[in-house]
Design a protein around this motif. Sequence first.
Motif, mmCIF file in Angstrom:
data_model
loop_
_atom_site.group_PDB
_atom_site.id
_atom_site.type_symbol
_atom_site.label_atom_id
_atom_site.label_comp_id
_atom_site.label_asym_id
_atom_site.label_seq_id
_atom_site.Cartn_x
_atom_site.Cartn_y
_atom_site.Cartn_z
ATOM 1 N N ARG A 275 44.441 47.081 45.674
ATOM 2 C CA ARG A 275 43.096 47.109 45.119
ATOM 3 C C ARG A 275 42.688 45.656 44.881
ATOM 4 O O ARG A 275 42.911 45.111 43.802
ATOM 5 C CB ARG A 275 43.064 47.903 43.828
ATOM 6 N N PRO A 276 42.115 44.990 45.895
ATOM 7 C CA PRO A 276 41.829 43.559 45.774
ATOM 8 C C PRO A 276 40.846 43.268 44.651
ATOM 9 O O PRO A 276 39.889 44.019 44.437
ATOM 10 C CB PRO A 276 41.232 43.209 47.139
ATOM 11 N N ARG A 277 41.126 42.171 43.952
ATOM 12 C CA ARG A 277 40.200 41.710 42.918
ATOM 13 C C ARG A 277 39.188 40.781 43.591
ATOM 14 O O ARG A 277 39.544 39.701 44.068
ATOM 15 C CB ARG A 277 40.949 40.979 41.812
ATOM 16 N N ILE A 278 37.925 41.218 43.596
ATOM 17 C CA ILE A 278 36.884 40.507 44.330
ATOM 18 C C ILE A 278 35.936 39.837 43.345
ATOM 19 O O ILE A 278 35.434 40.480 42.420
ATOM 20 C CB ILE A 278 36.099 41.470 45.241
ATOM 21 N N LEU A 279 35.701 38.549 43.569
ATOM 22 C CA LEU A 279 34.676 37.828 42.819
ATOM 23 C C LEU A 279 33.385 37.885 43.625
ATOM 24 O O LEU A 279 33.346 37.466 44.781
ATOM 25 C CB LEU A 279 35.090 36.375 42.597
ATOM 26 N N THR A 280 32.340 38.413 43.010
ATOM 27 C CA THR A 280 31.032 38.467 43.662
ATOM 28 C C THR A 280 29.956 38.440 42.593
ATOM 29 O O THR A 280 30.255 38.422 41.389
ATOM 30 C CB THR A 280 30.920 39.720 44.549
ATOM 31 N N SER A 281 28.706 38.426 42.995
ATOM 32 C CA SER A 281 27.611 38.403 42.026
ATOM 33 C C SER A 281 27.478 39.766 41.350
ATOM 34 O O SER A 281 28.014 40.768 41.818
ATOM 35 C CB SER A 281 26.298 38.026 42.723
ATOM 36 N N ASP A 282 26.743 39.800 40.237
ATOM 37 C CA ASP A 282 26.580 41.073 39.531
ATOM 38 C C ASP A 282 25.845 42.095 40.390
ATOM 39 O O ASP A 282 26.195 43.278 40.410
ATOM 40 C CB ASP A 282 25.866 40.860 38.190
ATOM 41 N N GLN A 283 24.822 41.634 41.141
ATOM 42 C CA GLN A 283 24.092 42.549 42.016
ATOM 43 C C GLN A 283 24.977 43.042 43.160
ATOM 44 O O GLN A 283 24.951 44.231 43.508
ATOM 45 C CB GLN A 283 22.857 41.852 42.575
ATOM 46 N N TRP A 284 25.740 42.168 43.745
ATOM 47 C CA TRP A 284 26.629 42.579 44.823
ATOM 48 C C TRP A 284 27.787 43.409 44.281
ATOM 49 O O TRP A 284 28.355 44.231 45.004
ATOM 50 C CB TRP A 284 27.136 41.363 45.579
ATOM 51 N N GLY A 285 28.130 43.210 43.013
ATOM 52 C CA GLY A 285 29.120 44.074 42.385
ATOM 53 C C GLY A 285 28.619 45.511 42.323
ATOM 54 O O GLY A 285 29.372 46.461 42.563
ATOM 55 N N ASP A 286 27.327 45.675 42.001
ATOM 56 C CA ASP A 286 26.726 47.010 42.051
ATOM 57 C C ASP A 286 26.856 47.614 43.442
ATOM 58 O O ASP A 286 27.136 48.813 43.597
ATOM 59 C CB ASP A 286 25.238 46.928 41.683
ATOM 60 N N TYR A 287 26.630 46.792 44.445
ATOM 61 C CA TYR A 287 26.705 47.262 45.836
ATOM 62 C C TYR A 287 28.122 47.709 46.192
ATOM 63 O O TYR A 287 28.319 48.735 46.848
ATOM 64 C CB TYR A 287 26.243 46.144 46.761
#
Length: 520
Positions: free
Chosen positions: A404-416
Amino acid sequence: MPRLFAPSLSDCLFLAIFLWGFAAGSGWSVLLADGDTGWHIRTGEYILSTRSVPTRDLFSFSKAGEPWFAWEWLSDVAFAALHRSWGLKGVVVFTGLVLSMAATLLFRYAVWRGANVLAALMATLLATGASTVHYLARPHIFTMLALTVTLWMLERDRRNPSRVVWLLVPLIAVWTNLHGGFVAGIACLALLTVGTAIQALLEPPEGRRFDGVSRYGLLTGACAVATLANPYGWRLHQHMASYLTSGWIREVVEEFQSPRFRSESMLQFEILLFGGVLLVPILWRRRQIGDLLTVLFWAHAALVSARHVPLYAIVAAPTCAEAASRWWSAWSAGFRRRSIVGTLRDCLNDFSAGPQRSSLWVPFTLAALAMYPWTGPQDFPENKFPVTAVERNAELIAPSAGTRPRILTSDQWGDYLIYHYYPAGRVFVDGRSDFYGPTVGRQYLDLLNGAPNWERTMDTVGFDLALLPIEWPLSQLLMRQQGWRVCYLDRQAILLERRGQGGLNQKPDSTERIHGEQNE
C-alpha cells in the motif's frame, strides 16, 4: 390543458440554465472541477454498505482511525446512490437539476415579492453568475436550494401568518444532515426575529405588536433544536464551531478568505453588493428591518469569506429586484400609454401579473435527455486532475496484495486517488481540511512549498511515491534528488519513486529527466 403545453417564463429559465449552463460545452466537467466529490461518493458507498455513519477516518494514513465527522452524510448517500446507478453522469445531472431548480425558485420568489419579470430575471441572472464560484458537485448545492425555500417561507409568513411556516422545523432537520449550511437558515431566522423586535419598538404602541417576535423566536428555537437530529448530536455543532472559528483555516483555505474581484462572477457579486448597500436607507424608511439586517449580515459575511458569496446573492437578489421594480413603477407612472416607456411599463405589468406556472415542457425535456444515448463523464476532467499520469502508472500507484504505497500528492489529487483506489488505497491529505487541522496541514504546506524542513518531513512520513503538480517547488527539488527516480513527467504532473543510489536522477542535468524520455 393548453396551458400545460405552453412553456412559462420560469420553465424557459430552468431549461436555459440546465441545458446551456451545464449540458452544453464543458458544463458537466466544470461541476467535477473539485475533487471533494470523490470522497463524498466513497463515504456514501461506505454508509450504504455498512448501514452506519462513519465516526473515524476512512481515507488517510496520516490520521488513520482518528475521530471524524461525516457531517454531510445524507448528501454522500445521495451521490453514492446516483453513482452506483449511473456513474458520474448521474452525479453531474442531479447537481445541474438542483442548481437549476434553485435559480428558478429564486426568480419565482422575486416575482412573488412584487418584482416585475425583467427586474426579477436580471437579479436572478446576477445571483446565478455570482454563485458560479460554487457550482460544483458538492453538498453545498442543497444549501442554495434550501436557503431560497426558507427565505420564501419566512416572507410568506411575514405577510400572511399561517401554520405552513412550521414546516421549516423538519426542513432544517433534513438540511442539517445534508450540509453544514443549515447554519445560514438559523441565522436568517434569528435576524428576522431581531428585526421584528426592532420594528415593534419603532411602531406606535399596540396591544399585540410583539406577537411576531415571540412567534419567530419560538420558531428559531424549534429549528435550532431540530439541528440536533443528526448522528453526532451536539458534538457536530461543537466541531463546526471550532472549524469555522479556526484562524488557521481562514488563513490557508482559499474559500474562507475574502473574495478577489478579478473575475466575471465577482463583478456580478459586486453589482448585487452595491445594490444591497444602496437599499439600506430605503429598507429602514419602509421599516423592513428584517430584510435590512439580513442583507447587511450576509454582505459582511461575503466580504470576509468567498464561500458566503452565493448566500449573499440569494438573499439580496429578490430584495434588489423588488426595490428596482418599485422605483421603475414610480418613475414610469408619468408617461403616457402610447410612449415607449409607457408601452414597456404596461407589458411588464401584464407579464408580471400572471402566475409563474409550470408546464409539461420541463418533464418532457428531462425525459428526452434521459432516453438520449449520452455516456456522460467517465472520469474527472483531465485539465484539473492527473488522469493520464494515473492511467499510465496504475501498476505503480494502485495498492496491491501486501503493498500500500504512501503517496504524496495535493489535497485535490488526494480526493481523486480516494475515488479511484478506496478502500485499498490511503492518502496523506485530501479536501477535508476540518479533519486534518493545523498539524498535518502545516506539514503539507511545508512540503508543497519546499520549506527548509521538507526533507525531514519526507523521511518522517515515509513516502514511497510523489505525484505532484509540475509547478510545485517540491517537484523541482525532488527531480534533483538522487534518492528519487522520475517515473512519469508531462506538462501537468510528475510521478517520482523513492529509490536508493543509482536512480534515474543521479545526475542533476539528466536529459532523460528533463525531456521525459522515460515515458516512452
